[in-house]
Design an enzyme around this catalytic site. Structure first.
Site, PDB file in Angstrom:
ATOM      1  N   GLY A  92       0.813  -1.207   0.000  1.00 21.45           N
ATOM      2  CA  GLY A  92       0.000   0.000   0.000  1.00 21.45           C
ATOM      3  C   GLY A  92       0.847   1.257   0.000  1.00 21.45           C
ATOM      4  N   ASP A 116       4.481  -9.366   6.231  1.00 15.57           N
ATOM      5  CA  ASP A 116       3.943 -10.391   5.336  1.00 15.57           C
ATOM      6  C   ASP A 116       4.975 -10.989   4.389  1.00 15.57           C
ATOM      7  OD1 ASP A 116       1.412 -10.152   6.413  1.00 15.57           O
ATOM      8  OD2 ASP A 116       0.770  -8.657   4.956  1.00 15.57           O
ATOM      9  N   ARG A 143       2.625 -26.175  22.201  1.00 10.02           N
ATOM     10  CA  ARG A 143       2.991 -27.593  22.067  1.00 10.02           C
ATOM     11  C   ARG A 143       3.053 -28.263  23.447  1.00 10.02           C
ATOM     12  NH1 ARG A 143       3.152 -31.304  17.912  1.00 10.02           N
ATOM     13  NH2 ARG A 143       4.419 -29.995  16.555  1.00 10.02           N
ATOM     14  N   GLU A 176       2.627 -30.054  12.057  1.00 13.44           N
ATOM     15  CA  GLU A 176       2.291 -31.194  11.204  1.00 13.44           C
ATOM     16  C   GLU A 176       1.509 -30.787   9.958  1.00 13.44           C
ATOM     17  OE1 GLU A 176       3.703 -32.623  14.831  1.00 13.44           O
ATOM     18  OE2 GLU A 176       2.007 -31.256  14.570  1.00 13.44           O
ATOM     19  N   GLU A 211      -4.339 -16.472   7.915  1.00 14.56           N
ATOM     20  CA  GLU A 211      -5.688 -15.910   7.996  1.00 14.56           C
ATOM     21  C   GLU A 211      -6.382 -15.866   6.636  1.00 14.56           C
ATOM     22  OE1 GLU A 211      -5.747 -11.772   9.098  1.00 14.56           O
ATOM     23  OE2 GLU A 211      -3.814 -11.404   8.142  1.00 14.56           O
ATOM     24  N   ARG A 235      -8.432 -27.139  19.552  1.00 15.21           N
ATOM     25  CA  ARG A 235      -8.592 -25.763  20.012  1.00 15.21           C
ATOM     26  C   ARG A 235      -8.023 -24.826  18.951  1.00 15.21           C
ATOM     27  NH1 ARG A 235     -10.823 -28.443  23.214  1.00 15.21           N
ATOM     28  NH2 ARG A 235     -10.968 -28.252  25.480  1.00 15.21           N
ATOM     29  N   HIS A 241      -2.665  -9.337  16.392  1.00 16.04           N
ATOM     30  CA  HIS A 241      -1.683  -8.260  16.368  1.00 16.04           C
ATOM     31  C   HIS A 241      -0.488  -8.497  17.284  1.00 16.04           C
ATOM     32  CE1 HIS A 241      -4.936  -6.229  14.257  1.00 16.04           C
ATOM     33  NE2 HIS A 241      -4.035  -5.365  13.850  1.00 16.04           N
TER      34      HIS A 241
END
Length: 311
Positions: A92, A116, A143, A176, A211, A235, A241
Site C-alpha cells: 500500500g 507479510d 505444544r 504437522e 488468515e 482448540r 496483532h
C-alpha cells in the site's frame, strides 16, 4: 529509520521525519526537535534499534487514496522544499509512492517494511523475521499444552494473501499441517493424515493457518475438522496483532540497517522510483511497480520438507 538518518546526515543531508505516514504528510505533521526545528538529527534515533514499531507512527489515509489527496501531498513536499522521499512500508505504501511520483518531481527510494514478506525485489522484508519468531514462540508454548492433553491446536497467523509467515512458522515450530492461500486445503485429506499420525502414536498436533487460507481462518477450519471426524480434541488460537510487536530479531535489525543505508546511497547515486532490497544476500534495487506486480510465491521446497517432517 535509524539507518536512513545516520547515513543521510553523514553525507551532509538534512532529514525531515514525517509523522503518521501519508496522512501526516497531508497534515504537515513533522518530527520536531526540542528547539522546534523540523529535522531529525543523529541523536533523534539513538537507542531505538531494539524497539519494535516506529517512533514516527503510522496510519491509513483515505484522503491520500484520492487524486486530490495525492496532489495535495505533492504540494506539501514542494512547499517544504523536500527533494527526496524514503517511504517505509508494504504494498500500500509503495503503490502510494508510485501515484505520488506522477505529481511530484522529487526522487523516491522505498524500503520494504511489512511482516507479510509479500513484496518482490527482496528475499525478506523488514519485520518478517520478528513476526515469525513471535509466532514460533507461541507454537512452542502451545505444544507443551498440546502434548500434555493430547490435543490439536490450530494457530492462526497473519497473511491475507501470503502464506510466508505460516509456512516459515510451521517449519520452525515443527507443525504437522499448514494451511495457506497458495495451496488447496483439503479437509478430508488432512483428517486422514491426522488419523495416520495418531495410529503411529502421535500425541499432539500443531496446525498453522494463514488468515487468508481459502477455506477461512483457524476457527472455520477447526469446525470443519471436527465435522469431518478429526481424531484429536481441538482448540483454535488467533495470534492477531501480537505478531506486529516486540523487539526486532538480529536478522531484522541487520536487514533494516542495510536497506536504510542502501536507500540513501541509491538516492545519492540518482536512483528514482525503486525499492531497496536484498536478493541472495546482495543489495538490489527494483522498480516500485514491479514489487507488487505479481504474487510472491512460497518455496515449493519448503512445502516438500514440511510434508516429510510431518510424520
Amino acid at each position: 529509520l535509524r539507518a536512513v538518518i545516520r547515513s543521510a546526515v553523514s553525507k551532509g543531508h538534512e532529514v525531515v521525519g514525517i509523522l503518521r505516514g501519508y496522512q501526516g504528510l497531508l497534515e504537515e505533521a513533522f518530527f520536531r526537535q526540542d528547539d522546534g526545528a523540523p529535522l531529525m538529527r543523529l541523536r533523534s534515533v539513538s537507542n531505538i534499534l531494539h524497539l519494535g514499531g516506529t517512533v514516527l507512527g503510522t496510519s491509513r489515509s483515505e484522503l491520500f487514496r484520492s487524486a486530490e489527496g495525492v496532489r495535495r501531498a505533492a504540494d506539501v513536499l514542494r512547499k517544504h522544499r523536500i527533494d527526496a522521499l524514503i517511504p517505509i512500508g508494504g504494498d500500500g505504501t509503495l503503490r502510494g509512492a508510485v501515484e505520488l511520483a506522477r505529481h511530484w518531481d522529487g526522487r523516491i527510494v522505498a524500503c520494504p517494511g511489512t511482516i507479510d514478506n509479500d513484496l518482490l525485489g527482496t528475499d525478506y522484508t523488514i519485520g518478517f523475521a520478528t513476526a515469525v519468531n513471535t509466532a514460533v514462540e507461541a507454537v512452542d508454548k502451545l505444544r507443551d499444552t498440546a502434548e500434555s492433553h493430547e490435543r490439536l491446536f490450530l494457530v492462526e497467523v497473519m497473511g491475507r494473501h501470503s502464506g510466508c509467515i505460516a509456512l516459515w512458522t510451521a517449519l520452525a515450530g515443527g507443525a504437522e499441517v499448514v494451511a495457506i492461500p497458495e495451496t488447496k486445503t483439503d479437509i478430508p485429506q488432512i483428517v486422514e493424515h491426522l488419523k495416520e499420525l495418531k495410529a503411529r502414536g502421535k500425541k499432539s498436533i500443531m496446525v498453522v493457518v494463514a488468515e487468508g487460507d481459502e477455506l477461512g481462518g483457524a476457527v472455520v477450519l477447526n469446525e470443519q475438522l471436527r465435522r469431518d471426524g478429526c481424531p484429536f480434541d481441538t482448540r483454535a488460537v488467533l495470534l492477531g496483532h501480537l505478531q506486529r510487536g516486540g523487539a526486532p530479531t538480529p536478522d531484522d535489525r541487520i536487514l533494516a540497517t542495510r536497506l536504510g543505508d542502501l536507500a540513501v546511497r541509491a538516492l545519492a547515486d540518482g536512483a528514482q522510483g525503486v525499492m531497496a532490497g536484498v536478493i541472495r544476500g546482495e543489495p538490489a534495487l527494483t522498480p516500485l511497480e514491479q514489487t507488487y506486480a505479481d504474487h510472491k510465491a512460497v518455496p515449493e521446497s519448503f512445502l516438500d520438507v514440511l510434508r516429510t517432517m510431518a510424520s
